[in-house]
Design an enzyme around this catalytic site. Structure first.
Site, PDB file in Angstrom:
ATOM      1  N   SER A   1       6.996   0.367  -1.137  1.00 36.98           N
ATOM      2  CA  SER A   1       6.921  -0.973  -1.998  1.00 36.98           C
ATOM      3  C   SER A   1       7.491  -2.111  -1.469  1.00 36.98           C
ATOM      4  O   SER A   1       8.178  -3.029  -2.105  1.00 36.98           O
ATOM      5  CB  SER A   1       7.979  -0.543  -3.385  1.00 36.98           C
ATOM      6  OG  SER A   1       7.550   0.414  -3.917  1.00 36.98           O
TER       7      SER A   1
ATOM      8  N   ASN B   1      -1.421   0.384   5.605  1.00 37.59           N
ATOM      9  CA  ASN B   1      -1.699   1.790   5.263  1.00 37.59           C
ATOM     10  C   ASN B   1      -2.399   1.770   3.973  1.00 37.59           C
ATOM     11  O   ASN B   1      -2.080   1.796   3.002  1.00 37.59           O
ATOM     12  CB  ASN B   1      -0.737   2.676   4.980  1.00 37.59           C
ATOM     13  CG  ASN B   1      -0.993   4.250   4.688  1.00 37.59           C
ATOM     14  OD1 ASN B   1      -1.872   4.665   4.974  1.00 37.59           O
ATOM     15  ND2 ASN B   1       0.030   5.000   4.199  1.00 37.59           N
TER      16      ASN B   1
ATOM     17  N   LYS C   1      -4.490   4.020   2.921  1.00 34.99           N
ATOM     18  CA  LYS C   1      -4.541   5.337   2.085  1.00 34.99           C
ATOM     19  C   LYS C   1      -6.255   5.596   1.769  1.00 34.99           C
ATOM     20  O   LYS C   1      -7.030   5.169   2.626  1.00 34.99           O
ATOM     21  CB  LYS C   1      -3.659   5.575   0.987  1.00 34.99           C
ATOM     22  CG  LYS C   1      -2.304   5.090   1.325  1.00 34.99           C
ATOM     23  CD  LYS C   1      -1.292   5.198   0.265  1.00 34.99           C
ATOM     24  CE  LYS C   1      -0.005   4.948   0.673  1.00 34.99           C
ATOM     25  NZ  LYS C   1       1.282   5.257  -0.334  1.00 34.99           N
TER      26      LYS C   1
ATOM     27  N   GLU D   1      10.412   5.898   5.082  1.00 33.50           N
ATOM     28  CA  GLU D   1       9.770   5.763   3.958  1.00 33.50           C
ATOM     29  C   GLU D   1      10.187   6.709   2.950  1.00 33.50           C
ATOM     30  O   GLU D   1      10.005   7.876   2.727  1.00 33.50           O
ATOM     31  CB  GLU D   1       8.274   5.939   3.883  1.00 33.50           C
ATOM     32  CG  GLU D   1       7.538   5.106   4.953  1.00 33.50           C
ATOM     33  CD  GLU D   1       6.097   4.902   4.236  1.00 33.50           C
ATOM     34  OE1 GLU D   1       5.683   4.056   4.237  1.00 33.50           O
ATOM     35  OE2 GLU D   1       5.312   6.077   4.422  1.00 33.50           O
TER      36      GLU D   1
ATOM     37  N   HIS E   1       3.050  11.325   7.135  1.00 31.21           N
ATOM     38  CA  HIS E   1       3.334  10.665   5.776  1.00 31.21           C
ATOM     39  C   HIS E   1       3.635  11.596   4.646  1.00 31.21           C
ATOM     40  O   HIS E   1       3.079  12.838   4.548  1.00 31.21           O
ATOM     41  CB  HIS E   1       1.946   9.876   5.278  1.00 31.21           C
ATOM     42  CG  HIS E   1       2.317   8.892   4.362  1.00 31.21           C
ATOM     43  ND1 HIS E   1       2.408   9.469   3.137  1.00 31.21           N
ATOM     44  CD2 HIS E   1       2.587   7.579   4.356  1.00 31.21           C
ATOM     45  CE1 HIS E   1       2.539   8.133   2.208  1.00 31.21           C
ATOM     46  NE2 HIS E   1       2.758   7.032   3.295  1.00 31.21           N
TER      47      HIS E   1
ATOM     48  N   GLU F   1       2.973  11.827   1.799  1.00 30.59           N
ATOM     49  CA  GLU F   1       1.765  12.221   0.878  1.00 30.59           C
ATOM     50  C   GLU F   1       1.003  13.414   1.433  1.00 30.59           C
ATOM     51  O   GLU F   1       0.265  14.258   0.732  1.00 30.59           O
ATOM     52  CB  GLU F   1       0.880  10.953   0.515  1.00 30.59           C
ATOM     53  CG  GLU F   1       1.364  10.209  -0.379  1.00 30.59           C
ATOM     54  CD  GLU F   1       0.977   8.605  -0.568  1.00 30.59           C
ATOM     55  OE1 GLU F   1      -0.045   8.458   0.356  1.00 30.59           O
ATOM     56  OE2 GLU F   1       1.349   7.852  -0.956  1.00 30.59           O
TER      57      GLU F   1
ATOM     58  N   GLY G   1       5.032   3.630  -3.401  1.00 36.75           N
ATOM     59  CA  GLY G   1       4.197   3.209  -4.644  1.00 36.75           C
ATOM     60  C   GLY G   1       4.859   3.198  -5.895  1.00 36.75           C
ATOM     61  O   GLY G   1       4.008   3.220  -7.009  1.00 36.75           O
TER      62      GLY G   1
HETATM   63  P1  PGA Z   1       3.567   1.437  -0.834  1.00 35.90           P
HETATM   64  O1  PGA Z   1       3.030   2.475   0.256  1.00 35.90           O
HETATM   65  O2  PGA Z   1       3.754   0.024  -0.016  1.00 35.90           O
HETATM   66  O3  PGA Z   1       2.397   1.253  -1.653  1.00 35.90           O
HETATM   67  O4  PGA Z   1       4.732   1.853  -1.563  1.00 35.90           O
HETATM   68  C1  PGA Z   1       3.804   2.520   1.474  1.00 35.90           C
HETATM   69  C2  PGA Z   1       3.388   3.942   2.162  1.00 35.90           C
HETATM   70  O5  PGA Z   1       3.153   4.753   1.546  1.00 35.90           O
HETATM   71  O6  PGA Z   1       3.058   3.909   3.529  1.00 35.90           O
END
Ligand code: PGA
Length: 239
Positions: A201, A9, A11, A164, A94, A96, A170
């Site tokens: 992460s 992903n 983003k 998640e 997601h 976010e 992140g």
């Molecule tokens: P990350 O993000 O691996 O940077 O923690 C995962 C995600 O949000 O899909």
């Protein structure tokens, strides 16, 4: 047995030049003719063309809830358009997007319906905040998130659940193996027909350990998927 699903992903990251540089490096590790089964990159939509030559599948990070096709919806991209661009999958819900774009469970359900109508596979993201975990409402919360989003035609062939936890995304602090195992056991128990993957992460340091969990069917990777070497190392861990 099918290899674990590895999803990148990206983003809102990478310019055209950066995506091309990623593609060049990735192709040196995995040449065009070495098709990677069950590996998926979800870049920003404008970068599809730049990474189309890679031996992986493509997905999008979102699709419109308003229509599966076309219409007067400024700024939206529909499931039909994603399909037209060569997408096989779409990430929906997601955290976010739930946070910054105020996406509700109802809206997420509409998006899933649109994606399924166009034959896209859905990766439905769910996950709790640290407060929800500490308050003890964790399982109830996750159960609701899945239930409210699932249309009746969702099944094991067209939808995968991505767990998640918000506090692990992140932050550099992934959930522990035990925590991941507990949630995926719960998902297997309550939503037995769907495969589930973990995100939050994931790096080269912890990916192998997480993949060894019996109930896990793959990984959703943000930060670590931006680097072609790191991402390739994680792909290799599937054996
Ligand atoms: P990350 O993000 O691996 O940077 O923690 C995962 C995600 O949000 O899909």
């Amino acid at each position: 047995m099918k290899k674990a699903l590895i999803v990148a992903n990206w983003k809102m990251n990478k310019t055209i030049a950066a995506a091309e540089a990623f593609a060049d490096e990735f192709l040196q590790i995995y040449p065009k003719n070495q098709i990677l089964e069950n590996v998926l990159i979800c870049p920003p939509v404008f970068l599809f063309d730049r990474i189309k030559s890679l031996p992986v599948d493509f997905g999008a990070q979102d699709c419109s809830a308003l229509s599966s096709g076309e219409g007067a919806y400024t700024g939206e991209i529909s499931a039909k358009m994603l399909k037209d661009m060569g997408c096989k999958y779409v990430i929906i819900g997601h955290s976010e997007r739930r946070k910054y774009n105020h996406e509700s469970d109802d809206m997420i359900k509409e998006k899933i319906k649109n994606a399924l109508k166009e034959g896209l596979k859905v990766i439905l993201c769910i996950g709790e905040s640290m407060t929800q975990r500490e308050e003890g409402s964790l399982y109830n919360f996750l159960w609701n998130q899945v239930n409210k989003a699932l249309p009746s035609n969702a099944n094991s062939d067209n939808l995968i659940i991505a767990y998640e936890p918000i506090w692990a995304i992140g932050t550099g602090v992934a959930a522990t193996k035990k925590q991941i195992e507990e949630i995926h056991k719960f998902l297997k128990d309550k939503f037995s027909s769907f495969l589930s993957i973990y995100g939050g992460s994931v790096t080269v340091k912890n990916a192998e350990d997480i993949l060894s969990i019996k109930e896990i069917s793959g990984l959703l990777i943000g930060g670590a998927s931006l680097d072609p070497i790191e991402f390739s190392k994680i792909i290799k861990m599937r054996g």
